[in-house]
Design a protein around this motif. Sequence first.
Motif, PDB file in Angstrom:
ATOM      1  N   THR A   4       0.837  -1.191   0.000  1.00  0.00           N
ATOM      2  CA  THR A   4       0.000   0.000   0.000  1.00  0.00           C
ATOM      3  C   THR A   4       0.878   1.251   0.000  1.00  0.00           C
ATOM      4  OG1 THR A   4      -0.104   0.073   2.421  1.00  0.00           O
ATOM      5  CG2 THR A   4      -1.852  -1.168   1.281  1.00  0.00           C
TER       6      THR A   4
ATOM      7  N   HIS B 159       0.452   5.664   1.234  1.00  0.00           N
ATOM      8  CA  HIS B 159      -0.376   6.686   1.871  1.00  0.00           C
ATOM      9  C   HIS B 159      -0.505   7.867   0.923  1.00  0.00           C
ATOM     10  CE1 HIS B 159       0.855   4.717   5.814  1.00  0.00           C
ATOM     11  NE2 HIS B 159      -0.418   4.446   5.596  1.00  0.00           N
ATOM     12  N   TYR B 160      -1.713   8.371   0.818  1.00  0.00           N
ATOM     13  CA  TYR B 160      -2.033   9.483  -0.083  1.00  0.00           C
ATOM     14  C   TYR B 160      -2.575  10.641   0.740  1.00  0.00           C
ATOM     15  CZ  TYR B 160      -4.883  12.236  -3.325  1.00  0.00           C
ATOM     16  OH  TYR B 160      -5.463  13.266  -4.018  1.00  0.00           O
ATOM     17  N   PHE B 161      -2.045  11.843   0.502  1.00  0.00           N
ATOM     18  CA  PHE B 161      -2.505  13.061   1.168  1.00  0.00           C
ATOM     19  C   PHE B 161      -3.404  13.837   0.212  1.00  0.00           C
ATOM     20  CE2 PHE B 161      -1.892  17.611   2.307  1.00  0.00           C
ATOM     21  CZ  PHE B 161      -2.422  17.570   3.587  1.00  0.00           C
TER      22      PHE B 161
ATOM     23  N   ILE C 101      -7.217   6.973   6.940  1.00  0.00           N
ATOM     24  CA  ILE C 101      -6.271   6.872   8.052  1.00  0.00           C
ATOM     25  C   ILE C 101      -6.545   7.990   9.056  1.00  0.00           C
ATOM     26  CG2 ILE C 101      -3.828   7.019   8.705  1.00  0.00           C
ATOM     27  CD1 ILE C 101      -4.522   4.466   7.205  1.00  0.00           C
TER      28      ILE C 101
ATOM     29  N   ILE D 180      -5.487  11.783   5.019  1.00  0.00           N
ATOM     30  CA  ILE D 180      -4.566  10.711   4.654  1.00  0.00           C
ATOM     31  C   ILE D 180      -5.366   9.423   4.440  1.00  0.00           C
ATOM     32  CG2 ILE D 180      -2.551   9.360   5.352  1.00  0.00           C
ATOM     33  CD1 ILE D 180      -1.886  11.798   7.247  1.00  0.00           C
ATOM     34  N   PHE D 181      -5.165   8.824   3.280  1.00  0.00           N
ATOM     35  CA  PHE D 181      -5.776   7.536   2.952  1.00  0.00           C
ATOM     36  C   PHE D 181      -4.671   6.514   2.719  1.00  0.00           C
ATOM     37  CE2 PHE D 181      -9.022  10.525   1.410  1.00  0.00           C
ATOM     38  CZ  PHE D 181     -10.197   9.934   1.856  1.00  0.00           C
ATOM     39  N   GLU D 182      -4.968   5.262   2.997  1.00  0.00           N
ATOM     40  CA  GLU D 182      -4.096   4.161   2.617  1.00  0.00           C
ATOM     41  C   GLU D 182      -4.729   3.502   1.395  1.00  0.00           C
ATOM     42  OE1 GLU D 182      -1.770   1.150   5.238  1.00  0.00           O
ATOM     43  OE2 GLU D 182      -3.797   0.326   4.905  1.00  0.00           O
TER      44      GLU D 182
ATOM     45  N   ASP E 100       0.776  14.062  10.924  1.00  0.00           N
ATOM     46  CA  ASP E 100      -0.515  13.391  11.046  1.00  0.00           C
ATOM     47  C   ASP E 100      -1.200  13.836  12.331  1.00  0.00           C
ATOM     48  OD1 ASP E 100       0.582  11.759  13.030  1.00  0.00           O
ATOM     49  OD2 ASP E 100       0.766  10.022  11.737  1.00  0.00           O
TER      50      ASP E 100
ATOM     51  N   ARG F 202       4.295  11.601   8.628  1.00  0.00           N
ATOM     52  CA  ARG F 202       4.033  10.425   7.791  1.00  0.00           C
ATOM     53  C   ARG F 202       4.457  10.759   6.361  1.00  0.00           C
ATOM     54  NH1 ARG F 202       0.279   6.218   8.606  1.00  0.00           N
ATOM     55  NH2 ARG F 202      -0.509   7.331  10.410  1.00  0.00           N
TER      56      ARG F 202
ATOM     57  N   THR G 183       3.917  10.486   2.553  1.00  0.00           N
ATOM     58  CA  THR G 183       2.744  10.255   1.719  1.00  0.00           C
ATOM     59  C   THR G 183       3.074  10.528   0.252  1.00  0.00           C
ATOM     60  OG1 THR G 183       1.916  12.539   1.815  1.00  0.00           O
ATOM     61  CG2 THR G 183       1.234  11.044   3.600  1.00  0.00           C
TER      62      THR G 183
END
Length: 180
Positions: free
Chosen positions: A2, A4-6, A27, A64-66, A93, A100, A102
Amino acid sequence: MTFHYFAYGSNMLPARFINRCRSAKLIGTGIARDFRLDFTKQSKDGSGKAALRAAPGAHVPGVIFEVDLAERSTLDQHEGFGYRREDAFVVEDSVPGSTRMTNTYLATLSDPQVKPFDWYLATVIAGAMFHKMDDAHVAALRGIAFIEDTDKERKTRAAAIAAMHAHGIDDYRTLLEWPR
């Protein structure tokens, strides 16, 4: 695997982003330090989209998404025009003092004359409100000048309105009212 997307624009609204990347898991929230938000990223449709611009001392809240690595190319296609993917974008975060790594997208095309469409700006506001971002940020978003999209058949418009409906927003125009 995976990544992480900001998200700091319309992708902050979960229904909007999960429609694009089905594996996405929320997240939490984060902050991009030393950046400001504007809507001068030139879009194919002639409107302005959200963009982060370097600005020492400023900050931009976001989400923030995973996401499964297999969906990164899908996200690249959605964000590709006028953006470049930054794979080592550090955000604070929700845990104070914690950062984090991202991925995010930074604008490569800019036009200070463009304005966001009404529905697009409303989607950004909806995302900020969903994540309970501070009142000052929501107020600043409501202060952004926008234009009405006269193309009622635009697919991206319909998708954004559907995402807002999924979050209980029956009339996106109410999000643009000042003050609220």
